[in-house]
Design a protein around this motif. Sequence first.
Motif, short mmCIF file in Angstrom:
data_model
loop_
_atom_site.label_atom_id
_atom_site.label_comp_id
_atom_site.label_asym_id
_atom_site.label_seq_id
_atom_site.Cartn_x
_atom_site.Cartn_y
_atom_site.Cartn_z
N LEU A 145 0.82 -1.21 0.00
CA LEU A 145 0.00 0.00 0.00
C LEU A 145 0.85 1.26 0.00
CD1 LEU A 145 -2.33 -1.15 2.94
CD2 LEU A 145 -2.66 -1.57 0.50
N PRO A 146 0.26 2.36 -0.45
CA PRO A 146 0.95 3.62 -0.27
C PRO A 146 0.99 3.97 1.22
CG PRO A 146 -1.23 3.99 -1.24
CD PRO A 146 -1.05 2.52 -1.09
N PRO A 147 1.99 4.64 1.74
CA PRO A 147 3.11 5.19 0.97
C PRO A 147 4.24 4.21 0.71
CG PRO A 147 3.33 5.84 3.26
CD PRO A 147 2.06 5.02 3.17
N GLU A 148 4.12 2.97 1.20
CA GLU A 148 5.21 2.02 1.01
C GLU A 148 5.51 1.80 -0.47
OE1 GLU A 148 4.64 -1.76 2.96
OE2 GLU A 148 6.34 -2.62 1.87
N THR A 149 4.46 1.80 -1.29
CA THR A 149 4.67 1.52 -2.71
C THR A 149 5.55 2.57 -3.40
OG1 THR A 149 2.42 2.39 -2.90
CG2 THR A 149 2.73 0.04 -3.30
N THR A 150 5.60 3.77 -2.85
CA THR A 150 6.50 4.75 -3.49
C THR A 150 7.96 4.30 -3.29
OG1 THR A 150 6.67 6.21 -1.57
CG2 THR A 150 4.87 6.61 -3.08
N TRP A 178 8.84 1.13 -3.23
CA TRP A 178 9.00 0.07 -4.23
C TRP A 178 9.31 0.67 -5.60
CZ3 TRP A 178 8.39 -5.40 -3.86
CH2 TRP A 178 8.18 -5.85 -2.55
N SER A 179 8.56 1.70 -5.97
CA SER A 179 8.81 2.34 -7.26
C SER A 179 10.21 2.93 -7.32
CB SER A 179 7.81 3.46 -7.52
OG SER A 179 6.51 2.96 -7.46
N ARG A 180 10.60 3.54 -6.23
CA ARG A 180 11.92 4.17 -6.22
C ARG A 180 13.01 3.13 -6.43
NH1 ARG A 180 13.94 6.13 -0.98
NH2 ARG A 180 16.00 5.37 -1.46
N THR A 215 11.60 5.09 5.20
CA THR A 215 10.21 5.03 4.75
C THR A 215 9.79 6.39 4.22
OG1 THR A 215 9.85 3.51 6.57
CG2 THR A 215 7.90 4.32 5.43
N PRO A 238 3.95 10.03 3.39
CA PRO A 238 2.80 9.93 2.51
C PRO A 238 2.79 11.07 1.50
CG PRO A 238 2.14 9.76 4.81
CD PRO A 238 3.59 10.15 4.79
N GLN A 239 2.25 10.78 0.34
CA GLN A 239 2.24 11.78 -0.72
C GLN A 239 1.43 13.01 -0.29
OE1 GLN A 239 -0.12 10.90 -4.08
NE2 GLN A 239 0.76 12.52 -5.33
#
Length: 430
Positions: free
Chosen positions: A24-29, A31-33, A332, A335-336
């Motif tokens: 889930l976000p914000p964790e997925t950012t 992953w993308s990074r 970590t 959040p966006q």
Amino acid sequence: MSEGAAKKEERRKFQAIKGTRDLLPPETTLWSRVEQTAQEVFTLYGFGEIRLPIFEETDLFARSIGLETDVVSKEMYTFEDRNETSVSLRPEATAAVCRAYIENDMQQWPQPVKLYTIGPMFRRERPQKGRYRQFYQIDAEVLGGSDSPAIDAELIEMVMTLFDRLGLEGTQLHINSIGDKNCRPKYIELLRAELRKVKDKLGPDSQRRMETNPLRVLDSKLESEHEVIEKLPRISQHLCDTCRENYDQVKRQLALRGIAYTQNFRLVRGLDYYSRTTFEITAKGLGSQNAVCGGGRYDGLMELLGGPPTRATGFAIGQDRLILSLQEAGKTPAPQGRDVYIAWMGEKAYATAIRAAKNLRAAGFTVELPPVEQKFGKALGQAVKLRARYALILGDNEVSSGEWTLKTLATGEQAKFAEGNLLEYLKKNL
RNA sequence: GUGGGAGUAGCUCAGCUGGUAGAGCGUCGGACUGUGGCUCCGAAUGUCGUGGGUUCAAAUCCCAUCUCCCACCCCA
């Protein structure tokens, strides 16, 4: 089924399959990074991306990974397709990369072919820290060309560079050579013979492995066995000339690149296809599964799969573990937030707000446009909760005067801007 | 596949030796229909993981089962 039971069944809550999870976000950012950084770094080294099927014929994995390995014998998700061929969810990527190399005649491309791929793998194991049934790997392979130790070393340099850029802490590179088909079988017999002599000092697991896979005994985690293991013959003393020369060259190449390593005679890869150089990178904060990357050379595999004799080497990064380690180190992401929250009031202002949102987004700003009218105080409260930098205030006053109000949430300062000037201002200040 | 620990609200948890649920945080609403993070008031959400047993009575005791966590095996 009784009425009550049926009702219960109806209300049953679905949940993710054991060993799988939602990211889930914000964790997925994060992953993308990680994925973006991998792409950037790998591109610098001339690697191209390959996207592969998530399932393949079962036999592909059985042959490459080895029928006797745990991965193949009891951890694969295998099922029969409707045409009765046995297919399996991929437990790792290397086999499929090799299949693709052969199938697409990549031996006709300039050699070596350098490929990377990122995606989920599946193994039916008991989940624990850093281990899932659906897990993610970042995988890179160098196929064809020579078996120059420079290739192994550069591959390791590449992955270390990636970890460095990501700020991964406490990495340690372990290397070993496990010989080739000339010297390894001889060493294994020698090792087995020596193990038999000290059998009574070993636990039941090691006694079993002594027969099935003696190399694994070296990797035992039991303190009580370490003393015995230290005294066993090491493969480094029993490599054939070419393997020893090769291993020395790998170490020299690493030194040339300024890469620190420790030799680890216990490092034996579990998959059948490895030969000569093997390596593993461990990192902090991972619990007992602390390997974040594993790899090595597998010169014989391509031929085994029906392809031309082809040199190859590669590695797999455990993305879940990599991210876990980054998180443990406090990396970590927040959040966006939003650049601009549009606090609008009244139907007339709404039309203006829609136009403003469109233009701001076109200029690259993240914008939150509330879908329904809210009380003004609440709108500003929402803006704060969403971590917005600015609130753009649009009400009757602004619409009639053409002067929009921009509020800086952190300071509470407000200023008026004509529509055209607003973008200019934000571009300068964001 | 084996072993250990844990499951009570969205989250963190309380609930003593049985008397059928609570706090804080969060969410939503109001005080407050053009000025936010504070404060105050209010609301929603739980078949106490699930099933069975003991009992007049079970979140609490017993059994089974599921899930999660950690470790072994093995691996990234």
